[in-house]
Scaffold this motif. Structure first.
Motif, PDB file in Angstrom:
ATOM      1  N   ARG A  93       8.981  13.226   0.512  1.00 36.48           N
ATOM      2  CA  ARG A  93       7.697  13.061  -0.095  1.00 36.48           C
ATOM      3  C   ARG A  93       7.873  11.358  -0.913  1.00 36.48           C
ATOM      4  O   ARG A  93       6.899  10.816  -1.243  1.00 36.48           O
ATOM      5  N   GLN A 141       7.404   6.558   7.979  1.00 38.39           N
ATOM      6  CA  GLN A 141       8.239   5.052   7.866  1.00 38.39           C
ATOM      7  C   GLN A 141       9.411   5.057   8.549  1.00 38.39           C
ATOM      8  O   GLN A 141      10.005   4.062   9.098  1.00 38.39           O
ATOM      9  N   GLN A 155       3.407   3.174 -11.478  1.00 36.33           N
ATOM     10  CA  GLN A 155       3.935   2.376 -10.545  1.00 36.33           C
ATOM     11  C   GLN A 155       5.391   2.991 -10.245  1.00 36.33           C
ATOM     12  O   GLN A 155       5.695   3.915 -10.958  1.00 36.33           O
ATOM     13  N   GLU A 171       2.225  10.975  -9.253  1.00 34.87           N
ATOM     14  CA  GLU A 171       1.063  10.854 -10.407  1.00 34.87           C
ATOM     15  C   GLU A 171       1.629   9.761 -11.366  1.00 34.87           C
ATOM     16  O   GLU A 171       1.677   9.979 -12.644  1.00 34.87           O
ATOM     17  N   GLN A 220       0.662  -1.204  -0.227  1.00 38.35           N
ATOM     18  CA  GLN A 220      -0.216  -0.004  -0.080  1.00 38.35           C
ATOM     19  C   GLN A 220       0.875   1.277  -0.111  1.00 38.35           C
ATOM     20  O   GLN A 220       0.501   2.177  -0.615  1.00 38.35           O
ATOM     21  N   ASP A 221       2.007   1.100   0.597  1.00 38.28           N
ATOM     22  CA  ASP A 221       2.777   2.395   0.652  1.00 38.28           C
ATOM     23  C   ASP A 221       3.398   2.793  -0.687  1.00 38.28           C
ATOM     24  O   ASP A 221       3.632   3.939  -0.932  1.00 38.28           O
ATOM     25  N   VAL A 279       1.682   1.856  -3.498  1.00 32.44           N
ATOM     26  CA  VAL A 279       0.697   2.455  -4.336  1.00 32.44           C
ATOM     27  C   VAL A 279       0.608   4.083  -4.047  1.00 32.44           C
ATOM     28  O   VAL A 279       0.437   4.854  -4.909  1.00 32.44           O
ATOM     29  N   GLU A 280       0.575   4.441  -2.659  1.00 33.48           N
ATOM     30  CA  GLU A 280       0.600   5.599  -2.230  1.00 33.48           C
ATOM     31  C   GLU A 280       1.652   6.734  -2.758  1.00 33.48           C
ATOM     32  O   GLU A 280       1.629   7.635  -3.204  1.00 33.48           O
ATOM     33  N   LEU A 281       2.987   6.013  -3.016  1.00 35.91           N
ATOM     34  CA  LEU A 281       4.055   6.695  -3.353  1.00 35.91           C
ATOM     35  C   LEU A 281       3.809   6.898  -4.855  1.00 35.91           C
ATOM     36  O   LEU A 281       4.093   7.965  -5.561  1.00 35.91           O
ATOM     37  N   SER A 282       3.351   5.876  -5.583  1.00 35.00           N
ATOM     38  CA  SER A 282       3.196   6.271  -7.201  1.00 35.00           C
ATOM     39  C   SER A 282       1.972   7.371  -7.276  1.00 35.00           C
ATOM     40  O   SER A 282       2.083   8.211  -8.211  1.00 35.00           O
ATOM     41  N   GLN A 283       1.132   7.435  -6.380  1.00 41.14           N
ATOM     42  CA  GLN A 283      -0.076   8.399  -6.087  1.00 41.14           C
ATOM     43  C   GLN A 283       0.274   9.659  -6.092  1.00 41.14           C
ATOM     44  O   GLN A 283       0.221  10.745  -6.882  1.00 41.14           O
ATOM     45  N   ARG A 284       1.396   9.906  -5.198  1.00 41.15           N
ATOM     46  CA  ARG A 284       1.906  11.212  -4.921  1.00 41.15           C
ATOM     47  C   ARG A 284       2.714  11.880  -6.078  1.00 41.15           C
ATOM     48  O   ARG A 284       2.766  12.966  -6.149  1.00 41.15           O
TER      49      ARG A 284
END
Length: 309
Positions: free
Chosen positions: A264, A270, A182, A179, A169-170, A172-177
């Motif tokens: 970021r 973490q 993966q 944009e 999940q971390d 996934v959230e890294l990729s989202q931050r």
């Protein structure tokens, strides 16, 4: 805030080189770096790897050996130059370019185990049996793998690197931050524009440069070995799952954790998890980004020296 505190230190030479010769600014900047290190009695050498390939490294200074492992996309000099100069006043600094970065590469599989083994080969070649270890970001993951088999490591310092405390999940959230679909899309940019997007996320403020200079940076540090670099990122979950049952905090060397408050890439939480797990002291640099070795080299160098001493 002073400009020096947010301007990436390794870019100062590039700006000077740009004013001298725009067509080859990056080459001139690398020559300036090399001259600084040679003046400080550093030498650069290459190790032929057992599996094929080579590991390029800098070594200089006197005292206890101190191994510095750089992050993703960087090299020894782009990551550590001011710290190499400062720490070599007290330690024998060994700073390799990890495989598939700079002029280093390996014929082995592109994963952390290959990086670990390459560094071990280097230490064996240099006849270093006991040493202190520092790793930032991806280099911190390599260091953490070495710490799980801590033969010879006196003390370790982890900068902006979560060890095994990075869940699916971390990621996934890294990729989202950033944009991106993966994590490999973040750290292996396919052009200078994507490289700029990465820089925006790891520096406080990466200054604008002419497109030609951006292209030079991209070609030198990001364009080569892209399949291997993507594999290095894609194999991280396997590395984590393999390492979790092997890591025993009571067997790890004494460790200091250093983090930027505004990281970021790997958020501060973490780092706190890692420090609690290792029962390690933690230093948080206020308002600092992910790339703390570039933006706060004196602070980080002093913390390393105090911890080792």
């Amino acid at each position: 805030m002073r400009m020096m505190s947010v301007f990436p230190r390794w870019l100062l030479g590039l700006v000077i080189a740009l004013s001298l010769n725009g067509c080859s600014a990056l080459a001139v900047k690398e020559q300036l770096d090399a001259k600084q290190l040679q003046k400080a009695q550093f030498t650069q050498s290459e190790l032929a790897l057992a599996e094929g390939g080579q590991l390029r490294y800098w070594i200089g200074g006197q005292g206890e050996p101190l191994v510095l492992l750089h992050g993703f996309g960087g090299t020894a000099t782009t990551t550590w130059l001011p710290m190499m100069l400062e720490l070599s006043q007290h330690y024998r600094v060994i700073a390799p370019d990890l495989a598939w970065f700079g002029d280093s590469y390996s014929q082995g599989e592109a994963n952390i185990s290959t990086q670990h083994q390459a560094v071990k080969q280097l230490l064996a070649q240099l006849r270093v049996e006991h040493y202190n270890l520092v790793g930032i970001s991806y280099g911190g993951l390599v260091a953490y793998d070495m710490m799980a088999q801590p033969n010879g490591i006196n003390k370790a310092v982890i900068l902006s690197s979560p060890g095994t405390f990075i869940s699916d999940q971390d990621l996934v959230e890294l990729s989202q931050r950033f944009e991106r679909e993966q994590p490999a899309d973040i750290f292996v940019p396919e052009n200078r524009q994507q490289m700029r997007h990465l820089f925006d996320g790891v520096f406080t403020r990466f200054p604008p440069l002419p497109h030609a200079i951006d292209e030079q940076i991209y070609q030198r540090y990001f364009a080569a070995w892209q399949p291997q670099k993507r594999q290095l990122i894609n194999t991280l979950p396997d590395y984590r799952d393999h390492l979790v049952p092997l890591v025993k905090p009571q067997q790890m060397p004494p460790t200091l954790v250093i983090w930027g408050e505004n990281d970021r890439v790997f958020p501060l939480q973490q780092g706190k998890q890692l420090a609690r797990y290792l029962d390690a002291p933690m230093m948080v640099i206020p308002n600092a980004p992910h790339n703390i070795s570039n933006e706060h080299p004196t602070t980080v160098s002093q913390a390393i020296s105090l911890f080792i001493e």
